[in-house]
Design an enzyme around this catalytic site. Structure first.
Site, short mmCIF file in Angstrom:
data_model
loop_
_atom_site.label_atom_id
_atom_site.label_comp_id
_atom_site.label_asym_id
_atom_site.label_seq_id
_atom_site.Cartn_x
_atom_site.Cartn_y
_atom_site.Cartn_z
CB SER B 147 -0.94 0.00 1.21
OG SER B 147 -0.19 -0.04 2.40
CE LYS B 186 0.23 10.08 -0.85
NZ LYS B 186 0.09 8.73 -0.28
#
Lengths: 233, 233
Positions: B147, B186
């Site tokens: 993921s 991120k």
DNA sequence: CTTGACACAGAACGTCTGTTCGTGTATATT
DNA sequence: AATATACACGAACAGACGTTCTGTGTCAAG
């Protein structure tokens, strides 16, 4: 009935204190104070730490010089092994790998099979536990540019690899494709007469090399290290 | 005019102090105090010892932690050889980071903000040179599943991070999006009232979060380690 | 219930220890 | 001679640090 045994094992707090002492000594080069032990072992009172320290001395896990600040030393670790100072006991726990150069889209500056190549100045320290047992012929390169993103490797990443001219199936190798004059990192699979080079990114398609002459294996990838600091964008 | 910078050698007192430090450390398992050095080196004033200690630190023969009693360690012996005695060694060159758990698509098992938490059993050894100076609050998780491929992070990779509830622009963070109940890594950018989350893979598009309530920062990513051994496919 | 050993917390105390400052003494520089 | 610099001493101070004493709660034996 009397429980004749008084020689019970160490409690959690005993163990914790030993762990703290070992870690602190390793990291700082000198022993912790009672208060520092308490803080790290979640013991709020110095007297309690002292209490356990006395017991640990009684059990000959440590030695203490009273009245001297930080006057204690570890004799055995929590596992009961004799404690060797200095973070390592003879066997180096990490290896300094020479940073041989950079690897970009087409080129990789390699130290050839050149040994005796020991440049303390540019090296990467890597714990031995992350590497194979045999640490011979190992070097590292820094990735230059985005050309390896299909190998899940980014600009600035450090790739640790071992010199090799061939590879076994499933190993990630640095290969140069003579035709394109490109350098890539791919998983290597020999399938009959051709070779399949599989990207690490599972969403991407493999490429196939039919002519073995076209394929130059430069090394096997052992480790990829990415220091996340500044932003790329 | 002559430059003030002279590369003069060490005086007798410098040598004597180094000698005393080494001997004391070997014999006692912990460093001497300033007064003890003075006594053994026949220096009557603590300030003089301190004076030379400063110079020895300047010359990188020793390291000092001010304000900490006996907070000094030998780096080189009087002969200039690196000090690595059985009595003790220098500072740890690597840190054992607790492997706190796994991070998958939606969940990450975190050790809360729990300090003093270290479980020797599962840890990752990382050279200090790869980490920030402050190694507090650092832990590691193993990545479970694919993921995170948009963060250039693969199944099995080890992510070293530091606990944090907020972040500065450009830092890579582990964030949980409450709405989707997903966890991603991120690059963080606050742009006015909204937040832009930029994937590490430059070919992928950022996502924007308008509602700050939806964004839970779990930590900052410091390092990604990938051991390339077996094949994924 | 009482007792006492045990684990623990907190505070008080005195010593240990690093730091700082004022002073003194050579030697060299101007 | 006057001044700067490196080296040295000792006292005083503020924190760091080990020790000790008092008190609390638990638990099992008597």
């Amino acid at each position: 009935m009397m429980m004749a045994r008084k020689k019970k094992g160490l409690s959690d707090r005993h163990l914790k204190i030993l762990e703290v002492m070992q870690k602190y000594q390793d990291e700082n080069g000198y022993p912790p104070s009672i208060r520092e032990i308490g803080r790290q072992a979640k013991i709020s009172s110095t007297s309690v730490v002292n209490y356990y320290l006395d017991q640990l001395e009684e059990a000959e896990y440590i030695e203490r010089d009273r009245k001297v600040s930080r006057g204690m030393r570890l004799l055995k670790t929590a596992n009961g092994e004799p404690f060797e100072l200095g973070g390592d006991g003879g066997v180096e726990t990490f290896v300094t790998i020479p940073l041989a150069g950079r690897i970009g889209a087409g080129i990789m500056a390699l130290p050839a099979s050149d040994f005796a190549y020991f440049d303390e100045s540019t090296g990467v320290d890597v714990a031995r536990s992350l590497l194979p047992e045999d640490t011979a012929d190992i070097f590292a390169v820094e990735v230059d540019g985005d050309s390896m993103i299909d190998a899940m490797i980014n600009d600035g990443d450090i790739v640790v690899m071992r010199h090799a001219k061939d590879a076994r199936n499933g190993e990630m190798v640095a290969v140069r494709l003579a035709d394109d004059d490109t350098m890539t990192l791919k998983y290597f699979y020999k399938e009959g007469s051709r070779v399949r080079l599989q990207p690490a990114n599972p969403t991407m398609e493999p490429i196939f090399v039919d002519n073995p002459k076209n394929l130059e294996i430069q090394g096997k990838v052992l480790l990829v290290i990415r220091q996340v600091g500044a932003s790329p964008i």
